[in-house]
Design a protein around this motif. Structure first.
Motif, PDB file in Angstrom:
ATOM      1  N   TRP A  70       0.847  -1.202   0.000  1.00  0.00           N
ATOM      2  CA  TRP A  70       0.000   0.000   0.000  1.00  0.00           C
ATOM      3  C   TRP A  70       0.877   1.245   0.000  1.00  0.00           C
ATOM      4  CZ3 TRP A  70      -5.510  -0.006   1.823  1.00  0.00           C
ATOM      5  CH2 TRP A  70      -6.028   1.268   1.998  1.00  0.00           C
ATOM      6  N   ALA A  71       1.883   1.268   0.877  1.00  0.00           N
ATOM      7  CA  ALA A  71       2.769   2.434   0.979  1.00  0.00           C
ATOM      8  C   ALA A  71       3.574   2.638  -0.302  1.00  0.00           C
ATOM      9  CB  ALA A  71       3.711   2.269   2.177  1.00  0.00           C
ATOM     10  N   SER A  72       4.023   1.547  -0.905  1.00  0.00           N
ATOM     11  CA  SER A  72       4.788   1.648  -2.157  1.00  0.00           C
ATOM     12  C   SER A  72       3.928   2.227  -3.271  1.00  0.00           C
ATOM     13  CB  SER A  72       5.305   0.264  -2.572  1.00  0.00           C
ATOM     14  OG  SER A  72       6.152  -0.266  -1.582  1.00  0.00           O
ATOM     15  N   LEU A  73       2.715   1.724  -3.386  1.00  0.00           N
ATOM     16  CA  LEU A  73       1.810   2.242  -4.422  1.00  0.00           C
ATOM     17  C   LEU A  73       1.490   3.714  -4.171  1.00  0.00           C
ATOM     18  CD1 LEU A  73      -0.638  -0.787  -4.761  1.00  0.00           C
ATOM     19  CD2 LEU A  73       1.243  -0.160  -6.301  1.00  0.00           C
ATOM     20  N   HIS A  74       1.235   4.048  -2.915  1.00  0.00           N
ATOM     21  CA  HIS A  74       0.938   5.450  -2.576  1.00  0.00           C
ATOM     22  C   HIS A  74       2.126   6.347  -2.927  1.00  0.00           C
ATOM     23  CE1 HIS A  74      -0.552   8.955  -0.520  1.00  0.00           C
ATOM     24  NE2 HIS A  74       0.518   8.979   0.267  1.00  0.00           N
ATOM     25  N   GLY A  75       3.319   5.915  -2.606  1.00  0.00           N
ATOM     26  CA  GLY A  75       4.502   6.703  -2.952  1.00  0.00           C
ATOM     27  C   GLY A  75       4.627   6.915  -4.448  1.00  0.00           C
ATOM     28  N   LEU A  76       4.363   5.867  -5.220  1.00  0.00           N
ATOM     29  CA  LEU A  76       4.414   6.001  -6.678  1.00  0.00           C
ATOM     30  C   LEU A  76       3.355   6.981  -7.173  1.00  0.00           C
ATOM     31  CD1 LEU A  76       5.041   2.296  -7.765  1.00  0.00           C
ATOM     32  CD2 LEU A  76       6.649   4.216  -7.923  1.00  0.00           C
ATOM     33  N   VAL A  77       2.156   6.907  -6.595  1.00  0.00           N
ATOM     34  CA  VAL A  77       1.079   7.824  -6.994  1.00  0.00           C
ATOM     35  C   VAL A  77       1.489   9.271  -6.720  1.00  0.00           C
ATOM     36  CG1 VAL A  77      -1.244   8.640  -6.395  1.00  0.00           C
ATOM     37  CG2 VAL A  77      -0.836   6.204  -6.744  1.00  0.00           C
ATOM     38  N   ILE A  78       1.943   9.548  -5.510  1.00  0.00           N
ATOM     39  CA  ILE A  78       2.269  10.926  -5.114  1.00  0.00           C
ATOM     40  C   ILE A  78       3.434  11.471  -5.932  1.00  0.00           C
ATOM     41  CG2 ILE A  78       3.107  12.359  -3.205  1.00  0.00           C
ATOM     42  CD1 ILE A  78       0.128  11.517  -3.044  1.00  0.00           C
ATOM     43  N   LEU A  79       4.476  10.688  -6.090  1.00  0.00           N
ATOM     44  CA  LEU A  79       5.641  11.164  -6.842  1.00  0.00           C
ATOM     45  C   LEU A  79       5.335  11.315  -8.326  1.00  0.00           C
ATOM     46  CD1 LEU A  79       8.404   9.112  -5.018  1.00  0.00           C
ATOM     47  CD2 LEU A  79       8.006  11.584  -4.850  1.00  0.00           C
ATOM     48  N   THR A  80       4.495  10.449  -8.861  1.00  0.00           N
ATOM     49  CA  THR A  80       4.080  10.574 -10.261  1.00  0.00           C
ATOM     50  C   THR A  80       3.228  11.822 -10.451  1.00  0.00           C
ATOM     51  OG1 THR A  80       4.170   8.179 -10.590  1.00  0.00           O
ATOM     52  CG2 THR A  80       2.834   9.452 -12.154  1.00  0.00           C
ATOM     53  N   HIS A  81       2.253  11.999  -9.565  1.00  0.00           N
ATOM     54  CA  HIS A  81       1.334  13.132  -9.668  1.00  0.00           C
ATOM     55  C   HIS A  81       2.075  14.471  -9.556  1.00  0.00           C
ATOM     56  CE1 HIS A  81      -2.462  15.273  -9.402  1.00  0.00           C
ATOM     57  NE2 HIS A  81      -1.999  15.903  -8.350  1.00  0.00           N
ATOM     58  N   SER A  82       3.121  14.509  -8.732  1.00  0.00           N
ATOM     59  CA  SER A  82       3.851  15.762  -8.544  1.00  0.00           C
ATOM     60  C   SER A  82       4.961  15.959  -9.580  1.00  0.00           C
ATOM     61  CB  SER A  82       4.442  15.818  -7.131  1.00  0.00           C
ATOM     62  OG  SER A  82       5.366  14.765  -6.946  1.00  0.00           O
ATOM     63  N   GLY A  83       5.067  15.034 -10.545  1.00  0.00           N
ATOM     64  CA  GLY A  83       6.048  15.179 -11.610  1.00  0.00           C
ATOM     65  C   GLY A  83       7.477  14.906 -11.189  1.00  0.00           C
TER      66      GLY A  83
END
Length: 197
Positions: A157-170
């Motif tokens: 869950w944390a890994s996916l969330h990190g990928l989402v946040i870092l992707t979304h913020s460019g």
């Protein structure tokens, strides 16, 4: 239908309209545009009517977030119930999580990054949070090996969330998203892979 039943139905319908309008406004203009005054104007209710349903903006956002967790649960359940090999299922769950976040960026913010009173990882956590976590947990159970399933699920869950946040913020290379996701899945399923080789 009794007067009480009609009133309860009307209250539920108004609550539904408030949540729906909040989501539309947030997705189109961002959370800074969501104020009780703006919501009241959008749905043509007075602010006191809003306060009959919610004590303030944060409570409305919390209701939106809980609705989002219900939707995420359904998306993950649909994937988890597919007849897939364990590693393929983990990969499909990861993709479903990423797709949900990409399709609903403001909803995802309400669910995971805004300062609202949602208690994660406790017996008293709201049921939509528990249900979403349970879908990931069930999907990972065939690959857990000797690891603790709850901890493995938290790391996933944390890994996916990190990928989402870092992707979304460019902050990640946009051309390597699938490679990153595949590596995440490989790491999560790693113990099972080594055990079978």
């Amino acid at each position: 239908m009794s007067i009480q039943q009609r009133r309860e139905r009307e209250l539920a319908q108004r609550r539904r309209i408030i949540i729906s309008t909040t989501r539309k406004l947030a997705e189109s203009e961002g959370w800074s545009a969501v104020t009780t005054r703006r919501l009241a104007d959008e749905i043509e209710y007075s602010q006191p009517v809003l306060y009959q349903h919610f004590h303030g903006r944060d409570e409305i956002i919390k209701a939106v977030a809980l609705e989002g967790f219900g939707e995420l649960t359904l998306a993950l359940r649909e994937v988890r119930q597919r007849p897939l090999a364990p590693e393929a299922k983990v990969s499909a769950l990861a993709q479903a999580f990423m797709d949900f976040a990409a399709a609903n960026p403001r909803l995802y913010e309400a669910m995971f990054t805004m300062s609202i009173d949602l208690l994660f990882g406790h017996p008293d956590s709201p049921s939509p949070l528990i249900s979403a976590f349970a879908e990931l947990r069930e999907g990972l159970s065939p690959v857990v090996g000797s690891r603790d399933l709850d901890t493995l699920t938290e790391v996933f869950w944390a890994s996916l969330h990190g990928l989402v946040i870092l992707t979304h913020s460019g902050r990640l290379r946009p051309t390597h998203q699938q490679e990153r996701l595949a590596l995440c899945v490989q790491q999560i399923t790693n113990e099972t892979s080594h055990a079978s080789s």
